[in-house]
Write an enzyme that holds these catalytic residues in place. Structure first.
Site, short mmCIF file in Angstrom:
data_model
loop_
_atom_site.label_atom_id
_atom_site.label_comp_id
_atom_site.label_asym_id
_atom_site.label_seq_id
_atom_site.Cartn_x
_atom_site.Cartn_y
_atom_site.Cartn_z
N GLY A 257 0.83 -1.20 0.00
CA GLY A 257 0.00 0.00 0.00
C GLY A 257 0.87 1.25 0.00
N GLY A 258 0.60 2.15 -0.94
CA GLY A 258 1.46 3.32 -1.09
C GLY A 258 0.74 4.63 -0.83
N GLY A 259 -0.16 4.64 0.15
CA GLY A 259 -0.77 5.90 0.57
C GLY A 259 0.11 6.56 1.62
N LEU A 260 -0.47 7.47 2.39
CA LEU A 260 0.32 8.23 3.36
C LEU A 260 1.07 7.32 4.33
CD1 LEU A 260 -1.99 11.20 4.41
CD2 LEU A 260 -0.09 11.20 2.81
N GLY B 281 1.91 4.05 4.13
CA GLY B 281 2.93 3.22 3.48
C GLY B 281 4.15 4.04 3.07
N HIS C 291 -19.82 9.38 6.28
CA HIS C 291 -19.56 10.82 6.29
C HIS C 291 -20.87 11.56 6.01
CE1 HIS C 291 -17.88 14.74 5.34
NE2 HIS C 291 -16.72 14.33 5.77
N ARG D 184 -18.96 13.26 13.29
CA ARG D 184 -19.58 12.80 12.06
C ARG D 184 -20.74 11.85 12.28
NH1 ARG D 184 -14.05 12.17 8.46
NH2 ARG D 184 -13.83 14.41 8.16
N SER E 33 -7.35 11.38 10.55
CA SER E 33 -6.85 10.20 9.84
C SER E 33 -5.50 10.48 9.19
CB SER E 33 -7.84 9.74 8.78
OG SER E 33 -8.05 10.76 7.83
N LEU E 34 -5.33 11.66 8.63
CA LEU E 34 -4.05 11.95 7.97
C LEU E 34 -2.92 11.90 8.97
CD1 LEU E 34 -5.05 14.84 5.52
CD2 LEU E 34 -4.98 12.39 5.12
#
Lengths: 281, 649
Positions: B4-7, B9, B231, B292, B413-414
């Site tokens: 996984g190459g998101g934030l 990873g 959301h 939320r 989350s970020l």
């Protein structure tokens, strides 16, 4: 405001240029797709995957294409739609049919080698980011306090360039950006082939997006400390001198990045860089 | 190997590379196109500005656990809150184009579930900007030879030795369709959420949850499957439900419906006194920025129970930014406003947007461990941090369950993705150092990897050989999505959940024989999709069964049958008694349900559930009282009880 259809059809025709693999012959296939509200080119392709039958009634494999975010921030789903390079996700069916009620036409980009159908190999885009060292060379990832303060104006300028999603539209539209398609030689391993492809990519024209990234990193206060290296890449083979100033890039950029402004500024920087090097000899 | 190459990873990859580890990075698509790019609003941390208004890291920690209804183990969350300011500083140094104040400082906006302006942002495409910056750093290490990317690869499963330790993983190159078993000393899953289980959601097409499901089926615990964030504000669409960030409300956007049901006038023609700002009315302290789960339920209620939906044929409410200054909108929110304009053909700077809730975030995830220090934070560099129950398999980012409990707060989350990515790196290095001599993946017999590759190759060949005329996998996916959205999202009822379990079994039978039309052994997305669909089934069962068994309301998990009645009496003694009852029930319920759900996959793809106590030693659980009727008196009673308890201790 874009044109839109007033009368909703029951269904519409979609014509797709397909290709089974690299080096294979391409061919057209047509599909009839039932109309639904709020469709875009992505939901059309999803529908075709579900139907997987041509207008002639032939059962075929689903069309292969690349996509991810579906809201035009990832850059994956670039293709030619009605002859225009753009993202499939923001190509709304109501608008496409208003332009051409007879059919919607989807083709792969022409400046990148086709892998299969609408999926193309865009590794060259990322190779050019390597070439120009598109990063801020921080010392470490330890805690060293915050970055430098900057004005709203500087931030807004940088943000314009940092929105570039490496989608490839500017390259597709550029007359100086030519397709490079290598063929794997008999007995060549996958790794060897990729390495050869990488070398070719690094030598070829970098395109407007990379020039704009040089502008982004050379105006960053830390990035500016290594501006020399980026200017070296910019003036090397495949650099800014290849640009013919056709200005097509800026017209097709989905994020309205001021690519020609960047090319102008970096062109001047490149000239000064060359002169300085010449005088410093 | 990072999957996984998101934030998360990318953060792990760059930090591991800095620590001189050789890293592989496997991703379904080029990492620059990861789903993190869709995160819009911002990233939370305490900062100089909020601190001078009385904020501190502990309050960020407190808001996060209170917003999450106390379902998280507290040490990792505490550590996160204290690291957050440093993470933003680091991202700033690496060139993230954070918005600025006129004096040149990073600007901050307010997000849900807090009263402080903690959220740094880069326009309304903060996730994209953070992702690109990390992508750039990882490219730097790739050029330096420390990172090798495996892009357009599908993770098929871990390779475990006889002792159950992870020795590598199997992946498939989705272009050439070659399958390889790759020896590696640790596997870090960073593959994000599973929104596609719900058909259409705010998630990207890569968010099938398949990688996580494959780890789960290989024996990794899955924790809190039933906690799914819906959301409150998304644009309905045929292919996906596009997010309109909470930042629209953080910058002053207001949610309303016409007081007259389905008022045919244009929103701009409806005068102020004929509009119902129901969130501001019902939640005076937080207004449009309630957490939320609460905003979502209120929008549901207004549309579906109170009949106040803007449109008759489609439930929706107005999200209005048209009253705000245009210059500010363009500078801070243009990213999301352009999305609305592009897809709906209406300019939200002029006309109120029509929005409705959509499945958004997976709070549950792979179970992972941590090592607590004496102060209640984490032992930095412990190999246990973020490690799953299978030695050598780690989980970070949205695919772990660690930080958000029963409900995630906006812009958390970020920071959690980057934090878990950075924090896992020294832990993995310690894990590698502690491996006994001869205990590296490279020392394992080649037969271990050959067998693993062979098994997956056989599965792949069996898929390719499936008839082309079986049940349609794309239709089955829509059916599964519709079922999950209807029964396992905003409002849950036990009879429906029980029936859904049966329906998933029926769907599973169809999925197992579903058609494979594409017979090509080259870039075959048809096979990849059918395989991901198959792996959605065990996850769907875990979600539904988890929801069925949890007989309470907590965060995003809401069962009307198990709500606690509000304090409605006006007579003081009776009012007091009702509040006492409320607190009694609250305490009894916590005894029973303040527990992490742990799902284990059975050999047949079924699910076993067990429960684990939550470490709430730092902030004692208290009633979550955003807008509860009679909240004040409940709070009084609760505080008295706490005092007594403390005195007794």
């Amino acid at each position: 405001m874009l044109k839109t259809i007033t009368q909703k059809p029951d269904s519409f025709l979609v014509r797709i240029l397909r290709q089974d693999g690299p080096g294979k012959k391409s061919y057209w296939q047509r599909f009839r797709v039932p109309y639904e509200a709020d469709m875009n080119a992505i939901s059309v392709l999803q529908k075709i995957a579900e139907i997987a039958t041509t207008v002639e009634g032939e059962k075929v494999a689903p069309v292969v294409w690349e996509c991810n975010c579906l809201e035009e921030v990832c850059g994956a789903c670039t293709m030619l739609i009605g002859g225009r390079v753009r993202q499939a996700c923001t190509a709304l069916v109501d608008h496409l049919l208003a332009d051409n009620p007879a059919e919607i036409e989807l083709r792969p980009m022409t400046k990148f080698p086709v892998i299969r159908d609408l999926l193309v190999n865009r590794s060259r885009i990322f190779a050019s980011l390597e070439k120009i060292k598109a990063w801020v060379p921080v010392d470490s990832y330890l805690d060293m306090g915050s970055g430098l303060r900057q004005s709203q104006e500087v931030q807004q300028l940088a943000y314009q360039y940092s929105k570039c999603m490496s989608c490839g539209c500017c390259m597709e539209a550029c007359p100086q950006f030519l397709k490079i398609e290598l063929v794997r030689k008999p007995g060549e391993t996958e790794d060897r082939f990729r390495a050869r492809e990488h070398t070719a990519n690094m030598r070829s024209f970098m395109g407007a997006h990379a020039i704009a990234q040089v502008e982004l990193f050379n105006t960053n206060p830390i990035g500016a400390m290594t501006a020399f290296e980026r200017l070296e890449a910019l003036t090397a083979e495949g650099g800014i001198q290849t640009c013919g100033n056709a200005q097509n890039c800026v017209k097709v950029c989905p994020k309205d990045i001021p690519l020609t402004t960047a090319i102008g500024r970096e062109g001047r920087a490149a000239t000064i860089h060359m002169l300085r090097k010449w005088f410093d000899r | 190997m990072i999957v996984g190459g998101g934030l998360a990873g990318l953060a792990a990859a760059m930090k591991l590379a800095e620590l001189e580890c050789d890293v592989g990075l496997m991703s379904l698509l080029p990492v620059k196109r990861a789903h993190s790019a869709c995160a819009q609003g911002g990233i939370n941390s305490v900062n100089n500005l909020t601190q001078q208004l009385g904020d501190n890291e502990w309050k960020h920690f407190d808001d996060t656990v209170y917003g999450g209804d106390f379902l998280q183990h507290q040490p990792p969350v505490k550590e996160l809150a204290y690291w957050a300011p440093k993470i933003i500083d680091l991202m700033d140094r690496m060139g993230v184009t954070f918005n600025r104040t006129p004096e040149g400082f990073r600007d901050q906006r307010r997000f849900g579930g807090t009263l402080y302006r903690r959220t740094a942002f880069a326009g309304a495409t903060t996730g994209q900007q953070l992702l690109y910056t990390l992508d750039e750093q990882v490219r730097r290490w790739e050029v330096g030879g420390k990172v090798t990317k495996f892009e357009f690869w599908d993770f098929l499963g871990p390779v475990l030795d006889d002792a159950g330790r992870c020795r590598g993983c199997v992946g498939q190159d989705m272009v050439t369709m070659e399958i390889h078993a790759l020896p590696c000393d640790a596997v870090i899953l960073a593959s994000g959420g599973n929104g596609l289980l719900f058909g259409r959601s705010t998630n990207s097409m890569a968010c099938t949850g398949a990688a996580v499901s494959r780890a789960y089926q290989a024996g990794v615990h899955y924790a809190n499957p039933e906690f799914v964030q819906v959301h409150p504000t998304a644009i309905p669409g045929a292919d996906k439900l596009r997010l309109i960030s909470e930042s629209a409300r953080g910058e002053g956007g207001r949610i309303w419906v016409p007081k007259k049901p389905q008022d045919p006038r244009q929103p701009n023609d409806i005068p102020e006194n004929e509009r119902y700002y129901f969130l501001e009315d019902r939640y005076p302290a937080y207004g449009n920025l309630v957490p939320r789960d609460i905003a979502t339920r209120e929008i549901f209620k207004v549309c579906l129970q109170e009949g106040l939906s803007v449109q008759q044929d489609r439930p929706c409410v107005y999200l209005d930014v048209s009253q705000l200054p245009r210059e500010m909108l363009d500078r801070k929110l243009s990213g999301i406003l352009e999305i609305y304009e592009k897809f709906q053909g209406v300019d939200p700077r002029v006309t109120a947007m029509k929005i409705f809730p959509a499945v958004h975030y997976t709070m549950g995830g792979l179970w992972c461990d941590y090592e607590r220090d004496a102060e209640g934070g984490l032992v930095h560099g412990s190999p246990r941090n973020q490690q799953t129950n299978v030695p050598g398999i780690y989980a970070i980012g949205e695919c772990d369950y660690q930080f958000h409990g029963a409900n995630r707060l906006g812009a958390n989350s970020l920071v959690a993705c980057i934090f878990s990515g950075l924090t896992v790196a020294p832990g993995v290095m310690a894990y590698l150092d502690n491996l006994p001599a001869g205990g590296r993946a490279a020392d394992q017999p080649s037969s271990l990897f050959e067998q693993a590759a062979y098994k997956h190759l056989a599965d792949y060949k069996a898929l390719l050989a499936r008839p082309a005329d079986g049940p349609n996998p794309y239709s089955l996916h829509l059916e599964l999505g519709a079922l999950m959205t209807k029964t396992a999202t905003v409002v849950r009822h036990n009879p429906e959940l029980a029936a859904a379990l049966g329906k998933i079994d029926e769907l599973a039978e169809q999925v197992n024989v579903s058609a494979v039309v594409d017979k090509s052994n080259w870039s075959n997305q048809n096979v990849v999709f059918v395989r991901a669909l198959k792996d959605m089934i065990p996850m769907a069962k875990a979600i539904v069964k988890g929801a069925l068994q949890r007989d309470e309301c907590r965060g995003a998990h809401f069962k009307p049958e198990f709500t606690v009645p509000d304090v409605t009496a006006t007579e003081p003694v009776q009012r007091r008694r009702q509040a006492e009852d409320w607190c009694d029930r609250f305490e009894a319920n916590n005894k029973k349900w303040l527990k992490t759900t742990i799902a284990d996959c059975t050999a047949e793809g079924g699910v076993n559930l067990s429960y684990e106590d939550v470490d709430t030693s730092l902030i004692p659980p208290r009633p979550r009282l955003y807008g509860v009727v009679g909240g004040q008196v409940i709070e009084e009673v609760w505080k008295e009880r706490r005092k007594k308890m403390m005195n007794a201790e």
